[in-house]
Design a protein around this motif. Structure first.
Motif, short mmCIF file in Angstrom:
data_model
loop_
_atom_site.label_atom_id
_atom_site.label_comp_id
_atom_site.label_asym_id
_atom_site.label_seq_id
_atom_site.Cartn_x
_atom_site.Cartn_y
_atom_site.Cartn_z
N PRO A 153 0.82 -1.23 0.00
CA PRO A 153 0.00 0.00 0.00
C PRO A 153 0.85 1.27 0.00
O PRO A 153 0.51 2.25 -0.66
N TYR A 154 1.95 1.25 0.72
CA TYR A 154 2.86 2.41 0.74
C TYR A 154 3.43 2.66 -0.65
O TYR A 154 3.45 3.80 -1.13
N ARG A 156 2.20 1.67 -3.56
CA ARG A 156 1.13 2.10 -4.47
C ARG A 156 0.84 3.59 -4.29
O ARG A 156 0.68 4.32 -5.26
N LYS A 157 0.78 4.03 -3.04
CA LYS A 157 0.51 5.44 -2.76
C LYS A 157 1.65 6.31 -3.27
O LYS A 157 1.42 7.35 -3.89
N MET A 158 2.87 5.86 -3.05
CA MET A 158 4.03 6.63 -3.49
C MET A 158 4.06 6.75 -5.02
O MET A 158 4.27 7.83 -5.55
N ARG A 160 1.51 6.37 -7.07
CA ARG A 160 0.31 7.05 -7.53
C ARG A 160 0.51 8.56 -7.51
O ARG A 160 0.00 9.29 -8.33
N ASN A 161 1.29 9.04 -6.54
CA ASN A 161 1.54 10.47 -6.40
C ASN A 161 2.68 10.96 -7.29
O ASN A 161 2.90 12.15 -7.37
N ASP A 168 6.28 15.09 -8.49
CA ASP A 168 5.11 14.90 -7.66
C ASP A 168 3.91 15.56 -8.34
O ASP A 168 3.93 16.75 -8.63
N ASN A 170 1.08 16.20 -7.09
CA ASN A 170 0.31 17.06 -6.20
C ASN A 170 0.97 18.41 -5.96
O ASN A 170 0.49 19.20 -5.18
#
Length: 182
Positions: A153-154, A156-158, A160-161, A168, A170
């Motif tokens: 999950p970490y 995937r989040k990394m 995805r951003n 980045d 965002n």
């Protein structure tokens, strides 16, 4: 149906845990013994060149490109190979036992197994290939009861951003981008 069960079922994850630890222990101990026992692949590489797998009917090499790899890269760089094989085996075993990046560990274990098979060694490699394919086919469920529960999950989040260019998504030149609809 079986693939869905293997990839998503919690009971399958439990069975994969047992399989993963068994295969991991096999890799880990093989790598550990090589790391601590003064491993030297030179003899194996010379033997693979001297007696490569041959087609009995035509007397031609079965894997000519792999034989060229051994002769032109692996043997001249035996010192590097002497580090890569034991370390690779140890890390594959560690990844499988801990269940961290378990699918990647299964993949690299398969790569090593196939390289040993291409060199003409049989030993436990066919059995390890079969078990490795089961672990690889199970995908993320392979490490569900392990470090992958937290790591994936970490990651995937990394990812995805992050954009494909490493920036980045965002962030903008003026600061942080506001969420959609605000």
């Amino acid at each position: 149906m079986i693939m869905k069960w293997l990839r998503e079922n919690v009971y399958a994850a439990g069975l994969l845990l047992i399989l993963r630890v068994y295969v991991g222990w096999t890799w880990l101990t093989a790598g550990f013994h090589k790391l601590t026992g003064g491993f030297d692949a030179t003899g194996f590489l010379k033997g693979a060149i001297a007696k490569p797998p041959m087609d009995k009917a035509t007397n031609e090499l079965i894997y000519p490109t792999f034989n060229a790899f051994i002769e032109n890269f692996a043997l001249p760089n035996a010192k590097l190979i002497n580090i890569m094989i034991p370390l690779g085996e140890f890390l594959v075993g560690l990844g499988l036992i801990l269940g961290t990046l378990a699918t990647a560990a299964a993949f690299f274990g398969l790569v090593m197994n196939f390289m040993f098979l291409f060199a003409g060694t049989v030993s436990t490699n066919p059995w390890m290939v079969l078990l490795g394919f089961v672990l690889l086919a199970a995908g993320a469920n392979t490490g569900k009861f392990g470090g992958d529960y937290y790591v994936l999950p970490y990651l995937r989040k990394m990812f995805r951003n992050k954009g494909g260019d490493g920036h980045d998504r965002n962030k903008t030149a003026g600061g942080t981008r506001a969420p959609m609809g605000v």
